[in-house]
Design a protein around this motif. Sequence first.
Motif, PDB file in Angstrom:
ATOM      1  N   ARG A 107       0.848  -1.194   0.000  1.00 41.62           N
ATOM      2  CA  ARG A 107       0.000   0.000   0.000  1.00 41.62           C
ATOM      3  C   ARG A 107       0.883   1.245   0.000  1.00 41.62           C
ATOM      4  N   LYS A 108       0.730   2.047  -1.032  1.00 43.72           N
ATOM      5  CA  LYS A 108       1.553   3.242  -1.186  1.00 43.72           C
ATOM      6  C   LYS A 108       0.703   4.376  -1.752  1.00 43.72           C
ATOM      7  N   TYR A 109       1.132   5.603  -1.487  1.00 38.70           N
ATOM      8  CA  TYR A 109       0.432   6.772  -2.014  1.00 38.70           C
ATOM      9  C   TYR A 109       1.451   7.743  -2.591  1.00 38.70           C
ATOM     10  N   ALA A 110       0.972   8.607  -3.469  1.00 33.83           N
ATOM     11  CA  ALA A 110       1.847   9.590  -4.107  1.00 33.83           C
ATOM     12  C   ALA A 110       1.037  10.835  -4.433  1.00 33.83           C
ATOM     13  N   VAL A 111       1.686  11.982  -4.287  1.00 33.12           N
ATOM     14  CA  VAL A 111       1.065  13.270  -4.608  1.00 33.12           C
ATOM     15  C   VAL A 111       1.865  13.914  -5.733  1.00 33.12           C
ATOM     16  N   ARG A 112       1.161  14.248  -6.815  1.00 35.46           N
ATOM     17  CA  ARG A 112       1.797  14.950  -7.920  1.00 35.46           C
ATOM     18  C   ARG A 112       1.169  16.335  -8.064  1.00 35.46           C
ATOM     19  N   LEU A 113       1.588  17.069  -9.063  1.00 38.21           N
ATOM     20  CA  LEU A 113       1.111  18.441  -9.218  1.00 38.21           C
ATOM     21  C   LEU A 113      -0.395  18.506  -9.440  1.00 38.21           C
ATOM     22  N   SER A 129      -6.375   6.970  -9.055  1.00 40.66           N
ATOM     23  CA  SER A 129      -5.916   8.349  -9.213  1.00 40.66           C
ATOM     24  C   SER A 129      -7.105   9.292  -9.097  1.00 40.66           C
ATOM     25  N   ALA A 130      -6.910  10.370  -8.362  1.00 41.13           N
ATOM     26  CA  ALA A 130      -7.947  11.383  -8.190  1.00 41.13           C
ATOM     27  C   ALA A 130      -7.389  12.735  -8.619  1.00 41.13           C
ATOM     28  N   PRO A 131      -7.715  13.212  -9.830  1.00 39.12           N
ATOM     29  CA  PRO A 131      -7.247  14.534 -10.271  1.00 39.12           C
ATOM     30  C   PRO A 131      -7.839  15.632  -9.390  1.00 39.12           C
ATOM     31  N   ARG A 178      -4.757  16.226   3.538  1.00 38.45           N
ATOM     32  CA  ARG A 178      -6.104  16.782   3.361  1.00 38.45           C
ATOM     33  C   ARG A 178      -6.039  18.268   3.058  1.00 38.45           C
ATOM     34  N   ASP A 179      -5.245  19.017   3.827  1.00 40.06           N
ATOM     35  CA  ASP A 179      -5.139  20.461   3.607  1.00 40.06           C
ATOM     36  C   ASP A 179      -4.540  20.767   2.237  1.00 40.06           C
ATOM     37  N   HIS A 180      -3.549  19.973   1.839  1.00 35.96           N
ATOM     38  CA  HIS A 180      -2.933  20.190   0.523  1.00 35.96           C
ATOM     39  C   HIS A 180      -3.929  19.913  -0.595  1.00 35.96           C
ATOM     40  N   VAL A 181      -4.679  18.823  -0.463  1.00 37.83           N
ATOM     41  CA  VAL A 181      -5.670  18.483  -1.491  1.00 37.83           C
ATOM     42  C   VAL A 181      -6.724  19.574  -1.598  1.00 37.83           C
ATOM     43  N   GLN A 184      -5.310  22.626  -3.312  1.00 39.82           N
ATOM     44  CA  GLN A 184      -5.182  22.422  -4.752  1.00 39.82           C
ATOM     45  C   GLN A 184      -6.544  22.450  -5.438  1.00 39.82           C
ATOM     46  N   VAL A 185      -7.536  21.864  -4.798  1.00 38.22           N
ATOM     47  CA  VAL A 185      -8.892  21.878  -5.360  1.00 38.22           C
ATOM     48  C   VAL A 185      -9.400  23.309  -5.482  1.00 38.22           C
ATOM     49  N   SER A 186      -9.186  24.109  -4.434  1.00 37.60           N
ATOM     50  CA  SER A 186      -9.610  25.511  -4.469  1.00 37.60           C
ATOM     51  C   SER A 186      -8.893  26.281  -5.571  1.00 37.60           C
ATOM     52  N   GLN A 187      -7.608  26.000  -5.740  1.00 40.78           N
ATOM     53  CA  GLN A 187      -6.836  26.688  -6.779  1.00 40.78           C
ATOM     54  C   GLN A 187      -7.342  26.322  -8.172  1.00 40.78           C
TER      55      GLN A 187
END
Length: 210
Positions: A107-113, A129-131, A178-181, A184-187
Amino acid sequence: MAMRFMFDNSPVPINQIPSIEEIAWHPVEPRLKLQIFVRNLLHLLWFIPAFLLATSVWLYMDSIEPVGGFQGWTFLFQSSLAIGLLVLTPLLPFRWFVVPIFEVPKRKYAVRLEDLNYQRGLFTTTVSSAPFNRIQHASTQQYFLERMFNLASLEVYTAAGQAVQITGLDPKIARNLRDHVLAQVSQFKQHGESEENLASSDEERDGDLE
């Protein structure tokens, strides 16, 4: 007259597509295995009374005198029960207490731009993947067993109604993700609204020129 956006759908060479192995994957916390062991042990406590009840019914039906067609039903019930016990008795402990030892490290996760990715699976690998431009909501969860092992989960919901749940995270990392997501969603939403306003202005300007 305002310039129109030109849609370009040129082919991309296969060898230029980024490989999934190039993603910087981060493993979940190893203590997730202990949480799964305890959870499955609690499940096993429900299985033991069912096993004892089935055994009692078996012994009772074996002790009574068969009458007419009841003997056939007794044999069918006992045969089905025996097959079920022979299958479940070795399979459940293997699934609940052996598989997690090898599955959790997968189980692994990754955050991209532009997206959040989650990979899991022992025998079959699944990558979700969740854009950010499709995410509607993100939240963290910390249930009883997760609090016991100082773990948390991140749940992300997309516009298509799909959910990506990343379990086995350190609570601080889960909150930061969560805060980063959400940021990014707001942006992405602000960028989309700006483009819509610009397109509306161009259409109004074109209408005035005509």
